[in-house]
Design an enzyme around this catalytic site. Structure first.
Site, PDB file in Angstrom:
ATOM      1  CB  THR A  24     -21.975  55.453 114.753  1.00  0.00           C
ATOM      2  OG1 THR A  24     -20.941  54.585 115.193  1.00  0.00           O
ATOM      3  CG2 THR A  24     -22.711  54.823 113.598  1.00  0.00           C
TER       4      THR A  24
ATOM      5  NE  ARG B  21     -21.119  57.677 135.878  1.00  0.00           N
ATOM      6  CZ  ARG B  21     -21.117  56.907 134.784  1.00  0.00           C
ATOM      7  NH1 ARG B  21     -22.232  56.725 134.094  1.00  0.00           N
ATOM      8  NH2 ARG B  21     -20.022  56.315 134.385  1.00  0.00           N
TER       9      ARG B  21
ATOM     10  CG  ASP C 292     -27.478  47.246 118.817  1.00  0.00           C
ATOM     11  OD1 ASP C 292     -26.702  47.404 117.859  1.00  0.00           O
ATOM     12  OD2 ASP C 292     -27.931  48.202 119.478  1.00  0.00           O
ATOM     13  CE  LYS C 293     -20.646  47.789 116.912  1.00  0.00           C
ATOM     14  NZ  LYS C 293     -19.619  48.826 116.762  1.00  0.00           N
ATOM     15  CG  HIS C 294     -22.598  50.043 123.048  1.00  0.00           C
ATOM     16  ND1 HIS C 294     -23.107  51.217 122.528  1.00  0.00           N
ATOM     17  CD2 HIS C 294     -21.819  50.413 124.089  1.00  0.00           C
ATOM     18  CE1 HIS C 294     -22.649  52.242 123.233  1.00  0.00           C
ATOM     19  NE2 HIS C 294     -21.869  51.781 124.192  1.00  0.00           N
ATOM     20  CB  SER C 295     -18.004  50.155 119.830  1.00  0.00           C
ATOM     21  OG  SER C 295     -16.777  50.803 120.048  1.00  0.00           O
TER      22      SER C 295
ATOM     23  CB  SER D 115     -24.109  54.405 132.034  1.00  0.00           C
ATOM     24  OG  SER D 115     -24.127  55.299 130.964  1.00  0.00           O
TER      25      SER D 115
ATOM     26  CE  LYS E 249     -26.191  55.017 127.416  1.00  0.00           C
ATOM     27  NZ  LYS E 249     -25.152  55.964 127.693  1.00  0.00           N
ATOM     28  CE  LYS E 250     -26.346  50.204 122.124  1.00  0.00           C
ATOM     29  NZ  LYS E 250     -26.593  50.183 120.679  1.00  0.00           N
TER      30      LYS E 250
HETATM   31  N1  URA Z   1     -20.499  55.360 127.831  1.00  0.00           N
HETATM   32  C1  URA Z   1     -21.729  55.414 128.412  1.00  0.00           C
HETATM   33  O1  URA Z   1     -22.743  55.386 127.715  1.00  0.00           O
HETATM   34  N2  URA Z   1     -21.797  55.493 129.743  1.00  0.00           N
HETATM   35  C2  URA Z   1     -20.713  55.525 130.553  1.00  0.00           C
HETATM   36  O2  URA Z   1     -20.860  55.564 131.750  1.00  0.00           O
HETATM   37  C3  URA Z   1     -19.440  55.474 129.945  1.00  0.00           C
HETATM   38  C4  URA Z   1     -19.356  55.379 128.570  1.00  0.00           C
END
Ligand code: URA
Length: 449
Positions: A126, A174, A86-89, A189, A193-194
């Site tokens: 997205t 936060r 996967d890719k995350h931006s 964070s 999730k990833k």
């Molecule tokens: N995106 C996230 O998912 N978590 C953060 O803490 C900052 C940006």
């Protein structure tokens, strides 16, 4: 006898700069998830981490406990014949890359389970873009999602509430306690999730520049190194590319308009915006190389280009859209499903010169003003409004020529864009020096403790 912990004692320990053990971090994450930690304690804990930082071991442990606070996906029973990658931006203005990238990587043998966010702040999401397509269901259950990834090769959906729930509560706290900008907390964070989606490899696109969340280059570097290290320590090879967000990525911003740019890109890559093309192929190359599908970056680059130019990626995109409830002919007939706005007008340049600067952030903010983006997660959005044909740095524009095309529902929106957009674009008599869209790459082997 098991150890006894008190939240206030662990907060005090962190506040005084002492490292927390794996069990202590596990206890705090459990309290975040089951609600036994109060909001006040969570805010204080976030501030203690913000001020005192975490060691690499603490970051790895925090990430793992947050990842395990909800469901995690396993791919074992799917007998996939390729890696899950996967890719995350970190988010940018006009960043539509996932829509092309996932099908390109799937065409090359990867399986891409992409769980994306909605847009918040000045950057677009997205999922919001995909939901411009009538019928698109970005919230299937896990078993439908995983089956689709197996049969199509990729699926892009939204975040579910059972994925890393500790992060969902932690992030919300936060957000209101001035503790978002902590490298330790951002790392945990994003990765919790990833990594919950059972990846074999991850590529991160960390944006820097005026349209990015990490506008400051040093912060982008620290985040890249932290994510590469924590992710690799968690067993997932990761490369982080620091990329330029000092202008809009591609030629459009909005939702449906960006989907149209993606469809054009997949159908006619030779006409695509060069920076968008370069970054999409580079991210794909890293995904193929890191996941072991290709032996090196050069072969991975050629394979990605072939997948795009052969039209294979376009067919996979179309299949993904139709399997998720959208039309079966989005590639052939996009205009049938993504209806044009009633007013499409040029925004004219008031002078002549080379484009020397584009304030991507301000362009993103004006999209929010027109409701193409949102200020709080429950806001509805307008999928139709936006800008296309936005000029890029280094381009010559004569007085009276368009800086962009505005797509509006009414005259008020058009007046707003015509008054604002020219002030976000700087011009000069001298052609600016153009830099590469990829600025630096961090892989897991550089150590930072
Ligand atoms: N995106 C996230 O998912 N978590 C953060 O803490 C900052 C940006």
């Amino acid at each position: 006898m098991s150890e006894i912990f008190l939240p206030q004692e662990l907060i005090r320990k962190k506040r005084d700069g002492v490292s927390l053990s794996d069990t202590e971090i596990g206890y705090m994450v459990q309290g975040i998830t089951d609600g036994s930690l109060t909001d006040a304690q969570l805010g204080a804990f976030a501030m203690a981490i913000f001020k005192c930082g975490m060691t690499m071991d603490e970051r790895v442990n925090l990430t793992r406990h947050m990842m395990n606070s909800g469901e995690t996906l396993s791919w074992d029973k799917f007998n996939l014949d390729g890696p899950v990658v996967d890719k995350h931006s970190t988010g940018g203005v006009g960043d539509k890359i996932s829509l092309m990238l996932a099908p390109i990587v799937a065409s090359c043998g990867g399986y891409v389970p992409m769980i994306s966010g909605r847009g918040l702040g000045h950057t677009g999401g997205t999922l919001d873009k995909l939901e411009s397509i009538p019928g698109y269901d970005g919230a299937p259950n896990n078993s439908v999602f995983q089956s689709l990834v197996k049969t199509v090769g990729c699926a892009i959906i939204g975040q579910t509430s059972n994925l890393a729930p500790a992060d969902q509560r932690f992030y919300a706290t936060r957000d209101v306690t001035a503790t978002v900008e902590s490298i330790d907390l951002i790392t945990a964070s994003i990765l919790s999730k990833k990594l919950a989606s059972g990846l074999d490899a991850l590529v991160m696109d960390i944006k820097t520049g005026n349209g990015a969340f990490a506008a400051n280059y040093k912060m982008a570097q620290e985040l890249a190194q932290s994510i590469a290290n924590v992710s690799s320590n968690s067993g997932v090879p990761t490369s982080c590319l620091i990329t330029d967000m000092d202008q809009v990525l591609g030629r459009s911003v909005g939702n449906a308009i960006e989907v149209i740019e993606c469809i054009d890109f997949l159908k006619e890559p030779h006409n695509a915006d060069q920076r968008l093309l370069e970054l999409t192929l580079e991210l794909s190359a890293y995904m193929l190389q890191l996941s072991g599908l290709e032996p090196d970056l050069d072969s991975a680059r050629s394979k990605s280009k072939m997948a795009l130019e052969s039209g294979k990626a376009a067919s996979i995109f179309e299949k993904m859209i139709s399997e998720l409830g959208g039309p079966t002919d989005i590639i052939e007939n996009p205009e049938k499903h993504l209806k044009p706005m009633p007013l499409i007008c040029p925004i004219e340049s008031k002078s002549s010169g080379y484009i020397s600067g584009v304030d991507a952030r301000e362009i993103g903010v004006s999209m929010i003003y027109l409701k193409a983006g949102r200020t709080k997660s429950s806001d509805p959005i307008d999928h139709g409004v936006g800008l296309s044909e936005i000029v890029g740095k280094g381009q010559w524009v004569s007085k009276g020529e368009p800086l962009a095309l505005a797509h509006c529902r009414n005259q008020d929106q058009l007046d707003f864009l015509q008054s604002k957009i020219p002030s976000f674009i700087q011009m000069d008599e001298i052609k600016p020096k153009l830099t590469s869209v990829v600025k630096e790459v961090f892989s897991s082997n550089k150590d930072l403790n």
